[in-house]
Motif scaffolding. Sequence first.
Motif, PDB file in Angstrom:
ATOM      1  N   LEU A 143       0.569  56.660 -47.814  1.00  0.00           N
ATOM      2  CA  LEU A 143       1.340  57.661 -47.062  1.00  0.00           C
ATOM      3  C   LEU A 143       0.993  57.613 -45.583  1.00  0.00           C
ATOM      4  O   LEU A 143       1.883  57.707 -44.725  1.00  0.00           O
ATOM      5  CB  LEU A 143       1.050  59.051 -47.628  1.00  0.00           C
ATOM      6  N   GLY A 144      -0.302  57.476 -45.266  1.00  0.00           N
ATOM      7  CA  GLY A 144      -0.706  57.420 -43.864  1.00  0.00           C
ATOM      8  C   GLY A 144      -0.075  56.247 -43.135  1.00  0.00           C
ATOM      9  O   GLY A 144       0.409  56.390 -42.011  1.00  0.00           O
ATOM     10  N   ALA A 145      -0.069  55.082 -43.778  1.00  0.00           N
ATOM     11  CA  ALA A 145       0.553  53.910 -43.159  1.00  0.00           C
ATOM     12  C   ALA A 145       2.053  54.122 -42.966  1.00  0.00           C
ATOM     13  O   ALA A 145       2.627  53.757 -41.927  1.00  0.00           O
ATOM     14  CB  ALA A 145       0.299  52.676 -44.025  1.00  0.00           C
ATOM     15  N   ALA A 146       2.712  54.740 -43.963  1.00  0.00           N
ATOM     16  CA  ALA A 146       4.150  55.004 -43.847  1.00  0.00           C
ATOM     17  C   ALA A 146       4.443  55.968 -42.693  1.00  0.00           C
ATOM     18  O   ALA A 146       5.414  55.785 -41.943  1.00  0.00           O
ATOM     19  CB  ALA A 146       4.676  55.580 -45.167  1.00  0.00           C
ATOM     20  N   LEU A 147       3.608  56.985 -42.544  1.00  0.00           N
ATOM     21  CA  LEU A 147       3.797  57.935 -41.447  1.00  0.00           C
ATOM     22  C   LEU A 147       3.594  57.268 -40.091  1.00  0.00           C
ATOM     23  O   LEU A 147       4.341  57.526 -39.134  1.00  0.00           O
ATOM     24  CB  LEU A 147       2.820  59.102 -41.600  1.00  0.00           C
ATOM     25  N   GLU A 158       2.689  59.364 -35.789  1.00  0.00           N
ATOM     26  CA  GLU A 158       1.331  58.846 -35.643  1.00  0.00           C
ATOM     27  C   GLU A 158       0.239  59.910 -35.769  1.00  0.00           C
ATOM     28  O   GLU A 158      -0.762  59.670 -36.464  1.00  0.00           O
ATOM     29  CB  GLU A 158       1.191  58.119 -34.298  1.00  0.00           C
ATOM     30  N   PRO A 159       0.351  61.088 -35.138  1.00  0.00           N
ATOM     31  CA  PRO A 159      -0.745  62.071 -35.257  1.00  0.00           C
ATOM     32  C   PRO A 159      -1.044  62.468 -36.701  1.00  0.00           C
ATOM     33  O   PRO A 159      -2.202  62.515 -37.120  1.00  0.00           O
ATOM     34  CB  PRO A 159      -0.245  63.257 -34.428  1.00  0.00           C
ATOM     35  N   LEU A 160       0.012  62.748 -37.472  1.00  0.00           N
ATOM     36  CA  LEU A 160      -0.193  63.112 -38.879  1.00  0.00           C
ATOM     37  C   LEU A 160      -0.637  61.897 -39.680  1.00  0.00           C
ATOM     38  O   LEU A 160      -1.533  62.004 -40.535  1.00  0.00           O
ATOM     39  CB  LEU A 160       1.093  63.693 -39.464  1.00  0.00           C
ATOM     40  N   ALA A 201      -2.209  72.099 -38.078  1.00  0.00           N
ATOM     41  CA  ALA A 201      -0.789  72.340 -37.799  1.00  0.00           C
ATOM     42  C   ALA A 201      -0.567  72.626 -36.316  1.00  0.00           C
ATOM     43  O   ALA A 201       0.389  72.116 -35.700  1.00  0.00           O
ATOM     44  CB  ALA A 201      -0.285  73.501 -38.655  1.00  0.00           C
ATOM     45  N   LEU A 202      -1.425  73.455 -35.721  1.00  0.00           N
ATOM     46  CA  LEU A 202      -1.303  73.741 -34.292  1.00  0.00           C
ATOM     47  C   LEU A 202      -1.517  72.478 -33.455  1.00  0.00           C
ATOM     48  O   LEU A 202      -0.826  72.267 -32.443  1.00  0.00           O
ATOM     49  CB  LEU A 202      -2.311  74.820 -33.892  1.00  0.00           C
ATOM     50  N   TYR A 203      -2.460  71.645 -33.876  1.00  0.00           N
ATOM     51  CA  TYR A 203      -2.681  70.372 -33.176  1.00  0.00           C
ATOM     52  C   TYR A 203      -1.418  69.514 -33.223  1.00  0.00           C
ATOM     53  O   TYR A 203      -1.024  68.924 -32.200  1.00  0.00           O
ATOM     54  CB  TYR A 203      -3.849  69.633 -33.808  1.00  0.00           C
ATOM     55  N   LEU A 204      -0.773  69.444 -34.380  1.00  0.00           N
ATOM     56  CA  LEU A 204       0.428  68.620 -34.504  1.00  0.00           C
ATOM     57  C   LEU A 204       1.574  69.188 -33.665  1.00  0.00           C
ATOM     58  O   LEU A 204       2.346  68.424 -33.066  1.00  0.00           O
ATOM     59  CB  LEU A 204       0.836  68.527 -35.977  1.00  0.00           C
ATOM     60  N   VAL A 205       1.682  70.505 -33.607  1.00  0.00           N
ATOM     61  CA  VAL A 205       2.712  71.122 -32.768  1.00  0.00           C
ATOM     62  C   VAL A 205       2.481  70.780 -31.297  1.00  0.00           C
ATOM     63  O   VAL A 205       3.428  70.528 -30.536  1.00  0.00           O
ATOM     64  CB  VAL A 205       2.725  72.653 -32.976  1.00  0.00           C
ATOM     65  N   MET A 206       1.204  70.742 -30.896  1.00  0.00           N
ATOM     66  CA  MET A 206       0.874  70.424 -29.498  1.00  0.00           C
ATOM     67  C   MET A 206       1.327  69.021 -29.097  1.00  0.00           C
ATOM     68  O   MET A 206       1.495  68.738 -27.908  1.00  0.00           O
ATOM     69  CB  MET A 206      -0.630  70.545 -29.265  1.00  0.00           C
ATOM     70  N   GLN A 207       1.505  68.134 -30.067  1.00  0.00           N
ATOM     71  CA  GLN A 207       1.954  66.785 -29.733  1.00  0.00           C
ATOM     72  C   GLN A 207       3.345  66.792 -29.102  1.00  0.00           C
ATOM     73  O   GLN A 207       3.640  66.015 -28.195  1.00  0.00           O
ATOM     74  CB  GLN A 207       1.975  65.891 -30.990  1.00  0.00           C
TER      75      GLN A 207
END
Length: 378
Positions: free
Chosen positions: A249-253, A259-261, A156-162
């Motif tokens: 789900l990954g492809a949809a995201l 992209e990060p998630l 979660a912290l990694y995704l916030v850093m994006q």
Amino acid sequence: MRSDSLAAPTPSSDRIDAIDVLRGIALFGVMAINVVMEFRVSIFDQFLGPETLASPIDRAVEMILTQAIELKAFALFSLLFGAGLAIQFDRLAKSGRRTALLLRRLAVLLGFGIIHLCLIWNGDILTEYALAGFIMLPLLFGPRWLIALVALVSLALYLVMQDFPPEGLFPSRAVIWRDVTDANRIYATGGFLDVLAFRLRELPLVASLHAFVFLRTIGLFLLGALAWRSGLVQNTRGLFVIAFPAITLGAALLYGGMEPLGTIVLALGYGAAILGIANFARGKRLLGWAAPLGRMAFTNYVAQSIVFGWIFYGYGLGLFGRLGITEAVAIGIAVYIAQVLFSAWWLRRYRYGPLEWLWRSLMYGARQPMAVGKAAAV
């Protein structure tokens, strides 16, 4: 029998072939991205804008690499490293030296990583993996819920850093432009000492990239450990239950701009699908060629750095900046196929790859036998 006598490398017969298969396949993705984005041109070239590609084939290959492979292969490698560390931790449970052995294992990996980083190629991931492993190791003494919680918090912290990168983490565009300009000259035409000096000069820039993904690495390590601890790795039905929804789900995201998630979810789907297929007898026959490569992933990873360095840098063929994407991928595939054949040949005769043998010998503090059929020293 003393408990220390149980502290010996895992026999080949006890290895989980599906994990070796997945590691061997993931190594292809890592190789393809490295050869295209870090040996063919400067890794920092991508931050100056998209490359102008005249060839439709190059554009198609680039799209496949970026959409289907790029960070997903590195995420798979991180998941596998975390699972591998957890497997060793659990298998050494009856040894009084478990913590000391695993700390030594990570310290030796850190030493290898620093040598690789400084003397061979500064795109090294071994150093980052060793440092993340030191953080992960204490958590393996805890319950699964703690491992899951820290994994989710890290990701979660990694995704916030994006969206909110720490101030000063990345160098300015002017600094990157100067580095790429120097790289185009030195990597393409410089001798070994010139390349070495420039490689060391680039380390602060490279460190900023590792800092940006370090939390993701820790999170994926812990997810890999959780997959092992939960019994998912060898649960074929559970793997397929996860695989197809995760891939979808990954492809949809990814296509939805997350992209990060999407990369993380897609990597989980890839891993579950390949492990599930490799758990079937027919799947083993189909994908079994990758298992020897995966068992020697450490040796093959470093060997790729040496070979590609000679091909692309000025002290070798000097092809840096001179090849298109398709040509670079073709070279990478040729090297990969050679490694598949060599790994199978080597492991018919020896228990470990050369670097795997050295790593284990240093970890256990005893020379490990190489010839197939000999018992390990304890």
